[in-house]
Design an enzyme around this catalytic site. Structure first.
Site, PDB file in Angstrom:
ATOM      1  N   ASP A 218       0.853  -1.191   0.000  1.00  0.00           N
ATOM      2  CA  ASP A 218       0.000   0.000   0.000  1.00  0.00           C
ATOM      3  C   ASP A 218       0.888   1.241   0.000  1.00  0.00           C
ATOM      4  O   ASP A 218       1.852   1.325   0.776  1.00  0.00           O
ATOM      5  CB  ASP A 218      -0.913   0.003   1.228  1.00  0.00           C
ATOM      6  CG  ASP A 218      -1.928   1.134   1.186  1.00  0.00           C
ATOM      7  OD1 ASP A 218      -2.985   0.937   0.569  1.00  0.00           O
ATOM      8  OD2 ASP A 218      -1.636   2.204   1.756  1.00  0.00           O
ATOM      9  N   ILE A 219       0.580   2.197  -0.879  1.00  0.00           N
ATOM     10  CA  ILE A 219       1.333   3.455  -0.916  1.00  0.00           C
ATOM     11  C   ILE A 219       0.912   4.318   0.265  1.00  0.00           C
ATOM     12  O   ILE A 219      -0.280   4.562   0.479  1.00  0.00           O
ATOM     13  CB  ILE A 219       1.095   4.195  -2.246  1.00  0.00           C
ATOM     14  CG1 ILE A 219       1.541   3.336  -3.432  1.00  0.00           C
ATOM     15  CG2 ILE A 219       1.837   5.526  -2.265  1.00  0.00           C
ATOM     16  CD1 ILE A 219       1.316   3.976  -4.783  1.00  0.00           C
ATOM     17  N   GLU A 261      -4.592   2.309  -4.499  1.00  0.00           N
ATOM     18  CA  GLU A 261      -3.138   2.415  -4.335  1.00  0.00           C
ATOM     19  C   GLU A 261      -2.544   1.139  -3.766  1.00  0.00           C
ATOM     20  O   GLU A 261      -1.422   1.129  -3.265  1.00  0.00           O
ATOM     21  CB  GLU A 261      -2.797   3.595  -3.425  1.00  0.00           C
ATOM     22  CG  GLU A 261      -3.223   3.444  -1.983  1.00  0.00           C
ATOM     23  CD  GLU A 261      -4.635   3.914  -1.726  1.00  0.00           C
ATOM     24  OE1 GLU A 261      -4.935   4.224  -0.552  1.00  0.00           O
ATOM     25  OE2 GLU A 261      -5.439   3.989  -2.672  1.00  0.00           O
TER      26      GLU A 261
END
Length: 400
Positions: A218-219, A261
């Protein structure tokens, strides 16, 4: 006439050409066909008669039918040409020594690499049953000898055009299939395709008794990137993150966009230690990258949760995803920009959703259980001290 002594080569050639016309057109004079639109494609003529092969080739070349004409003198040679060259249409004689036209069709349709090539059968057979048999074996059309030049050109042109349309349709379908399985922005497999790959690798690892690991990526603070720099910059961050994650993986690992994301990784044939090493390499490459903007530069980081199994089995993808998802939430909770390994046995229910809401629910349940235990202890002490209220409460609860 051909056996006459002293016959010149010019006269001999003229006699061969005359005999070809008589054989194919029923002693009709040479007919000049109108030139149709140019039909591209490679045409293979399979016939044991050199006269027939030469005559058909001459007609096709004169009328600009096909880019290239291949000539085969037997069915076996025709099959070899089909495997060697990319042929678009076959003209095949029905009755040939060795491999007949029927056997030729059977061999073609049994080979998936050449089974879709259209075939026009050439025959002087007047009976209907052999023609029907050819069509049942996969022939696209047949042409009865002696045939007119216009008919040959028309039938060949139609089959070449149909073949071109079918090739274009297959190409479009392949493009649609690719678009349906790939994420349009990053170019990597989408969630549906990734989950299929995960199940396939789980089955393979089970058969070969190999370990397997899954990573959820996950960003960090991606919403802030979109809010502060715009969605175009956010798209660029997604593309750059995809490129950097791929550069840190091995060629046989799977990377997919799980949604928004979030990304997912299948670490093929990898235990916990190997998967953690690869995941840390990916995290470091993303963190060291700088996205250069018009008037500034941007750095993004990722959090990664890893779950591994030494005994993979088909159908356990939900469990692996839940464990890796829980580890990802732990990485977020501990400060982000790090890799966390999930415990071997997750207390997280398969299929549950991670996040503050579910964690708070667990905390509330745990607190309530503690309060209930303390309450029971207090009631027990009061009962031993002869508290009538506690006694009534405990006695009233017995029937329940």
């Amino acid at each position: 006439i051909l056996e006459t002594p002293g016959l010149s080569e010019i006269t001999r050639g003229f006699c061969i050409a005359s005999r070809a016309r008589e054989e194919l057109t029923g002693k009709l004079p040479r007919q000049t066909a109108p030139v149709p639109p140019t039909c591209a494609g490679k045409v293979l003529v399979v016939d044991d008669s050199p006269v027939v092969r030469g005559y058909v080739e001459e007609i096709l070349l004169e009328n600009e039918i096909g880019d290239e004409i291949l000539l085969a003198e037997s069915g076996s040679q025709g099959i070899n040409f089909l495997k060697k060259y990319q042929v678009d249409l076959v003209l095949c004689d029905m009755h040939m020594p060795g491999l007949s036209g029927f056997d030729f069709l059977t061999r073609m349709r049994a080979d998936r690499t050449i089974s879709e090539i259209p075939v026009i059968m050439l025959t002087s057979e007047k009976r209907i049953q052999p023609k029907i048999e050819c069509l049942k074996l996969g022939a696209s059309d047949y042409l009865l000898k002696p045939f007119a030049v216009e008919e040959l050109i028309a039938r060949v042109s139609i089959q070449l055009r149909l073949k071109a349309l079918q090739d274009e349709l297959r190409k479009k379908n392949a493009q649609l299939t690719k678009l349906a399985r790939l994420d349009s922005l990053t170019g990597i497999p989408n969630r549906h395709d990734f989950l299929e790959s995960l199940e396939r690798e789980l089955g393979r690892a089970q058969r070969l008794q190999l370990p397997l690991a899954l990573g959820m990526v996950d960003i960090d603070h991606f919403k802030q990137v979109n809010d502060n720099y715009g969605h175009l910059c956010g798209d660029r961050a997604l593309v750059d993150t995809t490129r950097l994650l791929k550069s840190g993986l091995r060629d046989y690992d799977y990377l997919g966009r799980y949604g928004g994301e979030e990304f997912a990784i299948v670490f093929v044939d990898s235990g916990a230690d190997s998967a953690m090493t690869i995941a840390e390499r990916c995290r470091r490459r993303v963190a060291e990258n700088r996205i250069v903007l018009e008037d500034s530069a941007l750095t993004v980081t990722v959090s990664i949760g890893v779950a591994s199994t030494l005994e993979p089995s088909s159908g356990m993808s939900t469990e692996l995803i839940s464990r890796a998802d829980e580890a990802l939430y732990t990485a977020k909770h501990q400060g982000r920009n790090q890799v966390v390994l999930a415990p071997s046995k997750s207390t997280y229910a398969p299929g549950s959703r991670r996040g503050p809401r579910s964690m708070k629910k667990k905390s509330r349940q745990h607190a309530l259980s503690i309060v209930g235990r303390i309450g029971r202890q207090l009631r027990g002490r009061a009962g031993r001290q002869g508290d009538p209220v506690s006694s009534r409460s405990s006695s009233a609860s017995k029937p329940r």
